[in-house]
Design a protein around this motif. Structure first.
Motif, PDB file in Angstrom:
ATOM      1  N   THR A  68       0.845  -1.199   0.000  1.00 35.35           N
ATOM      2  CA  THR A  68       0.000   0.000   0.000  1.00 35.35           C
ATOM      3  C   THR A  68       0.881   1.251   0.000  1.00 35.35           C
ATOM      4  O   THR A  68       2.079   1.165   0.267  1.00 35.35           O
ATOM      5  CB  THR A  68      -0.947  -0.027   1.215  1.00 35.35           C
ATOM      6  OG1 THR A  68      -1.838   1.071   1.089  1.00 35.35           O
ATOM      7  CG2 THR A  68      -0.197   0.062   2.523  1.00 35.35           C
ATOM      8  N   LEU A  69       0.288   2.380  -0.322  1.00 33.14           N
ATOM      9  CA  LEU A  69       1.078   3.606  -0.457  1.00 33.14           C
ATOM     10  C   LEU A  69       1.944   3.819   0.791  1.00 33.14           C
ATOM     11  O   LEU A  69       1.424   3.870   1.904  1.00 33.14           O
ATOM     12  CB  LEU A  69       0.117   4.778  -0.650  1.00 33.14           C
ATOM     13  CG  LEU A  69       0.656   6.005  -1.370  1.00 33.14           C
ATOM     14  CD1 LEU A  69       1.176   5.661  -2.755  1.00 33.14           C
ATOM     15  CD2 LEU A  69      -0.419   7.072  -1.473  1.00 33.14           C
ATOM     16  N   GLY A  70       3.261   3.913   0.582  1.00 31.20           N
ATOM     17  CA  GLY A  70       4.177   3.995   1.719  1.00 31.20           C
ATOM     18  C   GLY A  70       5.335   4.931   1.421  1.00 31.20           C
ATOM     19  O   GLY A  70       5.114   6.065   0.959  1.00 31.20           O
ATOM     20  N   SER A  71       6.559   4.440   1.628  1.00 24.92           N
ATOM     21  CA  SER A  71       7.710   5.352   1.526  1.00 24.92           C
ATOM     22  C   SER A  71       7.930   5.825   0.090  1.00 24.92           C
ATOM     23  O   SER A  71       8.294   6.980  -0.147  1.00 24.92           O
ATOM     24  CB  SER A  71       8.969   4.675   2.071  1.00 24.92           C
ATOM     25  OG  SER A  71       9.213   3.492   1.338  1.00 24.92           O
ATOM     26  N   GLU A  72       7.701   4.950  -0.891  1.00 27.40           N
ATOM     27  CA  GLU A  72       7.879   5.382  -2.288  1.00 27.40           C
ATOM     28  C   GLU A  72       6.819   6.439  -2.624  1.00 27.40           C
ATOM     29  O   GLU A  72       7.100   7.426  -3.305  1.00 27.40           O
ATOM     30  CB  GLU A  72       7.738   4.194  -3.246  1.00 27.40           C
ATOM     31  CG  GLU A  72       8.826   3.146  -3.107  1.00 27.40           C
ATOM     32  CD  GLU A  72      10.187   3.603  -3.615  1.00 27.40           C
ATOM     33  OE1 GLU A  72      10.257   4.622  -4.331  1.00 27.40           O
ATOM     34  OE2 GLU A  72      11.187   2.957  -3.280  1.00 27.40           O
ATOM     35  N   GLY A  73       5.601   6.193  -2.157  1.00 29.44           N
ATOM     36  CA  GLY A  73       4.518   7.151  -2.412  1.00 29.44           C
ATOM     37  C   GLY A  73       4.822   8.498  -1.788  1.00 29.44           C
ATOM     38  O   GLY A  73       4.681   9.544  -2.438  1.00 29.44           O
ATOM     39  N   ALA A  74       5.283   8.471  -0.527  1.00 33.74           N
ATOM     40  CA  ALA A  74       5.569   9.740   0.158  1.00 33.74           C
ATOM     41  C   ALA A  74       6.690  10.474  -0.577  1.00 33.74           C
ATOM     42  O   ALA A  74       6.635  11.705  -0.763  1.00 33.74           O
ATOM     43  CB  ALA A  74       5.970   9.465   1.602  1.00 33.74           C
ATOM     44  N   ALA A  75       7.692   9.717  -1.051  1.00 33.76           N
ATOM     45  CA  ALA A  75       8.813  10.358  -1.756  1.00 33.76           C
ATOM     46  C   ALA A  75       8.329  10.943  -3.084  1.00 33.76           C
ATOM     47  O   ALA A  75       8.677  12.069  -3.451  1.00 33.76           O
ATOM     48  CB  ALA A  75       9.925   9.338  -1.977  1.00 33.76           C
ATOM     49  N   MET A  76       7.497  10.192  -3.790  1.00 30.16           N
ATOM     50  CA  MET A  76       7.039  10.714  -5.090  1.00 30.16           C
ATOM     51  C   MET A  76       6.167  11.955  -4.899  1.00 30.16           C
ATOM     52  O   MET A  76       6.235  12.908  -5.682  1.00 30.16           O
ATOM     53  CB  MET A  76       6.279   9.657  -5.878  1.00 30.16           C
ATOM     54  CG  MET A  76       5.859  10.231  -7.225  1.00 30.16           C
ATOM     55  SD  MET A  76       5.365   9.028  -8.417  1.00 30.16           S
ATOM     56  CE  MET A  76       4.753  10.109  -9.712  1.00 30.16           C
ATOM     57  N   GLU A  77       5.334  11.932  -3.873  1.00 31.33           N
ATOM     58  CA  GLU A  77       4.490  13.110  -3.619  1.00 31.33           C
ATOM     59  C   GLU A  77       5.369  14.348  -3.403  1.00 31.33           C
ATOM     60  O   GLU A  77       5.097  15.420  -3.934  1.00 31.33           O
ATOM     61  CB  GLU A  77       3.581  12.860  -2.410  1.00 31.33           C
ATOM     62  CG  GLU A  77       2.471  11.859  -2.736  1.00 31.33           C
ATOM     63  CD  GLU A  77       1.509  11.603  -1.595  1.00 31.33           C
ATOM     64  OE1 GLU A  77       1.857  11.909  -0.438  1.00 31.33           O
ATOM     65  OE2 GLU A  77       0.396  11.097  -1.862  1.00 31.33           O
ATOM     66  N   LYS A  78       6.445  14.162  -2.645  1.00 29.09           N
ATOM     67  CA  LYS A  78       7.354  15.296  -2.382  1.00 29.09           C
ATOM     68  C   LYS A  78       8.053  15.731  -3.664  1.00 29.09           C
ATOM     69  O   LYS A  78       8.188  16.918  -3.957  1.00 29.09           O
ATOM     70  CB  LYS A  78       8.449  14.863  -1.382  1.00 29.09           C
ATOM     71  CG  LYS A  78       8.025  14.936   0.034  1.00 29.09           C
ATOM     72  CD  LYS A  78       9.238  15.287   0.947  1.00 29.09           C
ATOM     73  CE  LYS A  78       8.777  15.518   2.353  1.00 29.09           C
ATOM     74  NZ  LYS A  78       8.270  14.286   2.990  1.00 29.09           N
ATOM     75  N   GLU A  79       8.526  14.749  -4.454  1.00 30.25           N
ATOM     76  CA  GLU A  79       9.295  15.070  -5.661  1.00 30.25           C
ATOM     77  C   GLU A  79       8.424  15.742  -6.721  1.00 30.25           C
ATOM     78  O   GLU A  79       8.858  16.685  -7.381  1.00 30.25           O
ATOM     79  CB  GLU A  79       9.941  13.786  -6.210  1.00 30.25           C
ATOM     80  CG  GLU A  79      11.093  13.326  -5.320  1.00 30.25           C
ATOM     81  CD  GLU A  79      11.447  11.839  -5.455  1.00 30.25           C
ATOM     82  OE1 GLU A  79      12.272  11.364  -4.652  1.00 30.25           O
ATOM     83  OE2 GLU A  79      10.894  11.155  -6.340  1.00 30.25           O
ATOM     84  N   LEU A  80       7.188  15.271  -6.852  1.00 27.40           N
ATOM     85  CA  LEU A  80       6.291  15.895  -7.832  1.00 27.40           C
ATOM     86  C   LEU A  80       5.949  17.325  -7.402  1.00 27.40           C
ATOM     87  O   LEU A  80       5.971  18.255  -8.214  1.00 27.40           O
ATOM     88  CB  LEU A  80       5.018  15.045  -7.987  1.00 27.40           C
ATOM     89  CG  LEU A  80       3.969  15.562  -8.967  1.00 27.40           C
ATOM     90  CD1 LEU A  80       4.534  15.654 -10.389  1.00 27.40           C
ATOM     91  CD2 LEU A  80       2.723  14.673  -8.970  1.00 27.40           C
ATOM     92  N   ALA A  81       5.664  17.489  -6.109  1.00 31.84           N
ATOM     93  CA  ALA A  81       5.339  18.832  -5.599  1.00 31.84           C
ATOM     94  C   ALA A  81       6.545  19.762  -5.800  1.00 31.84           C
ATOM     95  O   ALA A  81       6.380  20.931  -6.168  1.00 31.84           O
ATOM     96  CB  ALA A  81       4.948  18.767  -4.131  1.00 31.84           C
ATOM     97  N   ALA A  82       7.765  19.238  -5.603  1.00 30.86           N
ATOM     98  CA  ALA A  82       8.960  20.075  -5.767  1.00 30.86           C
ATOM     99  C   ALA A  82       9.164  20.415  -7.239  1.00 30.86           C
ATOM    100  O   ALA A  82       9.513  21.550  -7.585  1.00 30.86           O
ATOM    101  CB  ALA A  82      10.184  19.340  -5.213  1.00 30.86           C
ATOM    102  N   PHE A  83       8.923  19.450  -8.122  1.00 31.41           N
ATOM    103  CA  PHE A  83       9.077  19.731  -9.560  1.00 31.41           C
ATOM    104  C   PHE A  83       8.141  20.859  -9.972  1.00 31.41           C
ATOM    105  O   PHE A  83       8.528  21.799 -10.656  1.00 31.41           O
ATOM    106  CB  PHE A  83       8.776  18.466 -10.390  1.00 31.41           C
ATOM    107  CG  PHE A  83       8.830  18.700 -11.869  1.00 31.41           C
ATOM    108  CD1 PHE A  83      10.034  18.585 -12.561  1.00 31.41           C
ATOM    109  CD2 PHE A  83       7.695  19.073 -12.582  1.00 31.41           C
ATOM    110  CE1 PHE A  83      10.096  18.836 -13.932  1.00 31.41           C
ATOM    111  CE2 PHE A  83       7.744  19.330 -13.945  1.00 31.41           C
ATOM    112  CZ  PHE A  83       8.953  19.201 -14.617  1.00 31.41           C
TER     113      PHE A  83
END
Ligand SMILES: Cc1ncc(COP(=O)(O)O)c(C=O)c1O
Length: 501
Positions: A68-83
């Motif tokens: 389920t959505l976990g560390s990869e999800g949290a990282a992608m959410e941050k990276e997309l928001a930063a992009f």
């Protein structure tokens, strides 16, 4: 091998090796190891473009089996928001889900009563496009109010927004940037500011598009900052689409600018409150914001009294919204993170492919009508685009290459689509064409005439439905594929012109 970490590394090494051997045709066209396209095989309008890195990321995350959505999800959410340079991005399982979450968030009782969308309130949208830009408006009990689309840009005729406004009823504008061409954000934002309306940008087909304005205009609309990495000098403000409205959405289904198989995102541009309510709608409607597997982030799990529940009722099982569960899996996010790193290269390739098709088909401008980016007035092979007097500019990250068949041409759009099909060249209509003519909307209007409002004639949306199609611009198209696409269309136009004379 007894060390599990060493075992995992070996599995991942073999995974990479396997992927290199079997996924050659899916590498970016620019990659030296890309398998050449074989003449006589299909040229899809879009496809997944990936390398062994994505496959390794998916397998690695799957072996970890958090699922389920976990560390990869949290990282992608941050990276997309930063992009993008937005406050938050929330991953969901599709672009359609993103649209549903975005509009649902605007119905929340946690928003000011004058601004929240209530049943029977109106949301202005556009008649031509993809159905799930509009369906969520109906699904939350609001009334979609349709304005027309312009066949050249594919976008809403934003000059009609004023005519669509109804005092006390209109609460939001929700529209897509069609096929990677931004809609007129200056006019739309001025309209939204004038009447204090939400703007939801469906950015599903437009990741990597830019819109810029003269600085005084941007500042008058509340924008003084460029998006990260963008700069057009001190006199202008330039930002990615999806960062001008209040909330925006992405799709990561394979034809889109990046993919996680199925997937999407809701971008919260500024307001923290919208993050909290969008996340709640995504995650069952709960009031609690603990990530999965974590308890008591608020430090008062048993210290709340909400609704008519007894004091101290578990915050984890307290629901402030009638929500959904629209989360993707963590291995999908692992794939998405690798794709996100490729995004600048993908955007560049989409622009180049559009340009190659535009140049190659220019010879048949008498029969075919080509898209113009919003605010462009003309295209010239030497100078590129010329621009209107507004001072606003767009830079398109094209989802597709739209072609209109001109009224006097000796063939129809459908005949051209059939010729492309015969030659195995992928082509698509601009999704649902005039959505009002789709069976689902025809039925809705028949059953509940008050469920929809239409402002004026929809000639532009009809023209899009009757006379246009689009070709691919995706980063997997090689020069021989683009050459074949051009050959087929140019030869067809030549032969039809000869037959007609
Ligand atoms: C403009 C637009 N919005 C929303 C969607 C829905 O995205 P998904 O297929 O991920 O549900 C699409 C799909 O292509 C789209 O083109």
């Amino acid at each position: 091998m007894s060390d599990p970490q060493a075992l995992k590394q070996e599995i991942l090494r073999l995974t990479r090796e396997y992927s290199r051997q079997v996924h050659g045709p899916f590498r970016p066209a620019s990659d030296p190891e890309r398998k050449p396209w074989k003449a006589g095989t299909t040229i899809p309008y879009a496809a997944r473009v990936f390398m062994e890195d994505e496959v390794e990321a998916a397998v690695s995350s799957t072996l970890d089996f958090w699922l389920t959505l976990g560390s990869e999800g949290a990282a992608m959410e941050k990276e997309l928001a930063a992009f993008l340079g937005v406050r938050h991005s929330l991953l969901v399982n599709s672009g359609s889900s993103a649209n549903l979450v975005a509009i649902s968030a605007l119905t929340s009782g946690k928003l000011p009563d004058t601004r929240r969308i209530k049943p029977g309130d109106e949301v202005i949208t556009v008649a031509a496009g993809f159905p799930t830009t509009v369906a969520p408006i109906v699904q939350v009990g609001a009334v979609p109010v349709f304005i027309d689309a312009d066949p050249i840009t594919g976008n809403a005729r934003c000059g009609q927004l004023e005519a669509a406004y109804k005092e006390g009823k209109t609460k939001a504008v929700m529209m897509a940037h069609a096929l990677g061409n931004p809609f007129d954000l200056a006019v739309t934002l001025s309209f939204c500011r004038k009447y204090d309306l939400w703007l939801v940008e469906d950015n599903c087909d437009a990741l990597g598009c830019c819109y810029s304005m003269p600085r005084p205009l941007a500042e008058s609309l509340g924008f003084s900052e460029n998006s990260p990495g963008l700069d057009e000098g001190p006199d202008r403000v330039v930002r990615w689409t999806g960062t001008w409205g209040d909330i925006s959405t992405q799709s990561f289904y394979p034809p889109h600018h990046l993919t996680m198989g199925e997937g999407g995102a809701v971008n919260i541009v500024r307001h923290q409150k919208l993050k909290v309510v969008a996340e709640s709608f995504r995650d069952w409607g709960r009031d609690c914001w603990c990530p999965s597997g974590i308890d008591n982030t608020c430090n008062k799990r048993f210290g709340w009294q909400l609704g008519e529940l007894p004091e101290g009722y578990d915050h984890k099982y307290t629901y402030s919204h009638l929500g959904f569960n629209l989360k993707p899996l963590d291995p999908q996010a692992a794939i998405g993170r690798v794709q996100l790193r490729r995004l600048p290269e993908f955007i560049k390739a989409r622009k180049q492919n559009w340009d190659t098709l535009r140049r190659g088909l220019a010879v048949h401008g008498d029969l075919l009508e080509f898209s113009l980016p919003t605010h462009a007035t003309a295209w010239n092979p030497e100078y590129g685009f010329s621009w209107d007097a507004t001072g606003c500019r767009t830079d398109c990250s094209w989802f597709g290459f739209k072609i209109g068949v001109r009224p006097g041409a000796p063939f129809t759009r459908t005949a051209l689509a059939q010729e492309l099909d015969r030659n195995l060249i992928g082509n698509r209509m601009l999704f649902g064409g005039n959505l009002l003519r789709q069976p689902a909307l025809a039925q809705l209007r028949q059953d509940h005439p008050e469920a929809v409002r239409v402002v004026g004639e929809m000639d532009g949306a009809d023209a899009i439905m009757n006379s246009t199609l689009f070709l691919g611009t995706y980063p997997g198209l090689t020069s021989s594929m683009l050459g074949k696409m051009l050959d087929v269309i140019v030869s067809y136009c030549n032969s039809m012109s000869c037959d007609a004379t």
